[in-house]
Write a protein that holds these residues in place. Structure first.
Motif, PDB file in Angstrom:
ATOM      1  N   ASP A  60      12.380  -5.643  -9.056  1.00  0.00           N
ATOM      2  CA  ASP A  60      11.530  -4.506  -8.709  1.00  0.00           C
ATOM      3  C   ASP A  60      10.342  -4.903  -7.845  1.00  0.00           C
ATOM      4  N   ASN A  61      10.323  -6.147  -7.356  1.00  0.00           N
ATOM      5  CA  ASN A  61       9.180  -6.589  -6.563  1.00  0.00           C
ATOM      6  C   ASN A  61       9.022  -5.789  -5.277  1.00  0.00           C
ATOM      7  N   ILE A  62      10.140  -5.421  -4.666  1.00  0.00           N
ATOM      8  CA  ILE A  62      10.044  -4.670  -3.412  1.00  0.00           C
ATOM      9  C   ILE A  62       9.464  -3.283  -3.656  1.00  0.00           C
ATOM     10  N   ILE A  63       9.701  -2.739  -4.847  1.00  0.00           N
ATOM     11  CA  ILE A  63       9.117  -1.443  -5.189  1.00  0.00           C
ATOM     12  C   ILE A  63       7.603  -1.564  -5.281  1.00  0.00           C
ATOM     13  N   GLU A  64       7.138  -2.659  -5.872  1.00  0.00           N
ATOM     14  CA  GLU A  64       5.696  -2.880  -5.959  1.00  0.00           C
ATOM     15  C   GLU A  64       5.091  -3.103  -4.581  1.00  0.00           C
ATOM     16  N   TYR A  66       5.902  -1.515  -1.933  1.00  0.00           N
ATOM     17  CA  TYR A  66       5.654  -0.182  -1.385  1.00  0.00           C
ATOM     18  C   TYR A  66       4.342   0.400  -1.903  1.00  0.00           C
ATOM     19  N   LYS A  67       3.936  -0.013  -3.083  1.00  0.00           N
ATOM     20  CA  LYS A  67       2.719   0.523  -3.683  1.00  0.00           C
ATOM     21  C   LYS A  67       1.496  -0.336  -3.386  1.00  0.00           C
ATOM     22  N   SER A  68       1.689  -1.410  -2.657  1.00  0.00           N
ATOM     23  CA  SER A  68       0.588  -2.337  -2.402  1.00  0.00           C
ATOM     24  C   SER A  68      -0.441  -1.730  -1.454  1.00  0.00           C
ATOM     25  N   ARG A  69      -1.646  -2.201  -1.583  1.00  0.00           N
ATOM     26  CA  ARG A  69      -2.742  -1.687  -0.753  1.00  0.00           C
ATOM     27  C   ARG A  69      -2.506  -1.965   0.724  1.00  0.00           C
ATOM     28  N   ILE A  70      -2.045  -3.178   1.045  1.00  0.00           N
ATOM     29  CA  ILE A  70      -1.913  -3.557   2.452  1.00  0.00           C
ATOM     30  C   ILE A  70      -0.913  -2.668   3.180  1.00  0.00           C
ATOM     31  N   MET A  71       0.176  -2.291   2.502  1.00  0.00           N
ATOM     32  CA  MET A  71       1.181  -1.442   3.137  1.00  0.00           C
ATOM     33  C   MET A  71       0.689   0.003   3.275  1.00  0.00           C
ATOM     34  N   ILE A  72       0.038   0.515   2.235  1.00  0.00           N
ATOM     35  CA  ILE A  72      -0.474   1.886   2.297  1.00  0.00           C
ATOM     36  C   ILE A  72      -1.608   1.986   3.314  1.00  0.00           C
ATOM     37  N   GLU A  73      -2.474   0.976   3.345  1.00  0.00           N
ATOM     38  CA  GLU A  73      -3.572   0.978   4.314  1.00  0.00           C
ATOM     39  C   GLU A  73      -3.038   0.951   5.744  1.00  0.00           C
ATOM     40  N   LYS A  74      -2.064   0.092   5.991  1.00  0.00           N
ATOM     41  CA  LYS A  74      -1.488   0.003   7.335  1.00  0.00           C
ATOM     42  C   LYS A  74      -0.857   1.326   7.749  1.00  0.00           C
ATOM     43  N   THR A  75      -0.241   2.005   6.794  1.00  0.00           N
ATOM     44  CA  THR A  75       0.381   3.295   7.090  1.00  0.00           C
ATOM     45  C   THR A  75      -0.669   4.364   7.349  1.00  0.00           C
ATOM     46  N   LEU A  76      -1.742   4.362   6.576  1.00  0.00           N
ATOM     47  CA  LEU A  76      -2.807   5.350   6.766  1.00  0.00           C
ATOM     48  C   LEU A  76      -3.479   5.206   8.129  1.00  0.00           C
ATOM     49  N   LEU A  77      -3.517   3.995   8.649  1.00  0.00           N
ATOM     50  CA  LEU A  77      -4.151   3.760   9.949  1.00  0.00           C
ATOM     51  C   LEU A  77      -3.196   4.001  11.108  1.00  0.00           C
TER      52      LEU A  77
END
Length: 318
Positions: A60-64, A66-77
């Motif tokens: 389930d590491n890949i699922i985590e 997706y929830k990581s800050r770096i990935m969400i931050e990059k997407t928000l920008l």
């Protein structure tokens, strides 16, 4: 009364849109035709078929991820072009949720996210952290519908239909690119190193060939009885033979390394992606009236029961 309140709520409550993306991660096969080259490649310090760094994506590491800050931050920008204007996802989210009005009381409504993340202030990082936490609690859901399969389902819920779609697509793209880069990082570095070595040896080989020609031109009609005149040319020929052998081995290892890189490259196939119009969850007017009526009915019974109990208690005390 309850029915009227329920109807009013159905008008007030915005629909929530569901953006869903499903894809399959297919790991590259190990062994096969490349196995015969493993021994030769190991002599050159190349690991074939086992060094892709895929362990961090097991379970389930890949699922985590997706929830990581770096990935969400990059997407928000991530920047979108809407009606000819460029706007980042985070700025659209802030505008849709009217967050600047709330921030105005704290005098932070002028905060902007147009700069590089490396230059963000403590306030900017704090806002993004709050958004990441909120998304993971209420909006974002990443799961494997079937534990036996490598199918991953990413869902994002939001009242802004376009934001939900673009955020989901951006998040999947960012995570999958990160996955591929990490998976193939070692094999790619091997290719770069061997390519650099091959170019370097090839340059030396070209110089050696030019040296043989120059040595031959220096004594075009050498006396065959004077063997010393042939020494410079023979030395250059030895250099050519040695460099040719080295270059051949490096090129062979380079091709093996390229095969290893192709073997490590995972296949990511999108099955479904969010397409407008998105599915939406909302309370219909009839449903709202019925629910409001039922809630009002039970509240009325509760109030009457409490009132009756209170009056009975008051009469007993008299």
């Amino acid at each position: 009364m309850g029915a009227i309140l329920g109807l009013g709520y159905s008008f007030y409550k915005k629909p929530v849109y569901n953006a869903t993306c499903t894809f399959v991660l297919e790991e590259s096969g190990k062994g096969g035709g490349i196995g015969q080259y493993a021994g030769l490649a190991s002599l050159a310090g190349i690991s074939i078929g086992g060094g892709g760094g895929g362990g961090i994506f097991e379970g389930d590491n890949i699922i985590e991820l997706y929830k990581s800050r770096i990935m969400i931050e990059k997407t928000l920008l991530r920047t979108l072009t809407i009606k000819g204007k460029n706007i980042s996802l985070i700025e659209r989210y802030i505008a849709d949720k009217h967050l600047r009005k709330r921030w105005k009381k704290e005098h932070i409504d002028s905060v902007s996210f147009n700069s590089s993340p490396e230059t963000f202030t403590r306030l900017q990082d704090s806002i993004i952290t709050d958004l990441v936490t909120a998304f993971n609690k209420r909006n974002l859901n990443v799961s494997k519908p079937d534990k036996k399969l490598n199918i991953i389902k990413v869902e994002f819920l939001d009242e802004d239909e376009l934001f939900a779609k673009e955020f989901t697509l951006g998040l999947v793209e960012n995570v999958n690119n990160f996955y591929i880069q990490t998976k193939t990082k070692k094999a790619y570095q091997d290719v770069l190193i061997l390519q650099k070595q091959a170019d370097s040896v090839k340059n030396v080989l070209n110089l050696s060939i030019s040296g043989v020609a120059a040595a031959t031109d220096a004594s075009p009609n050498a006396n065959p009885t004077l063997l010393s005149l042939k020494v410079p040319s023979q030395k250059k020929q030895i250099d050519v033979q040695a460099n040719s052998s080295i270059y051949g081995e490096i090129v062979k290892n380079l091709e093996i390394s390229k095969i290893s890189l192709r073997q490590e490259m995972p296949l990511i196939q999108v099955i479904d992606k969010p397409i407008l119009p998105l599915d939406k969850n909302y309370i219909g007017k009839i449903k709202a009236i019925i629910l409001g009526g039922l809630i009002g009915f039970f509240l009325a019974i509760l109030i009457l029961s409490v009132n009756k109990l209170f009056m009975s208690s008051a009469a007993t005390n008299k």
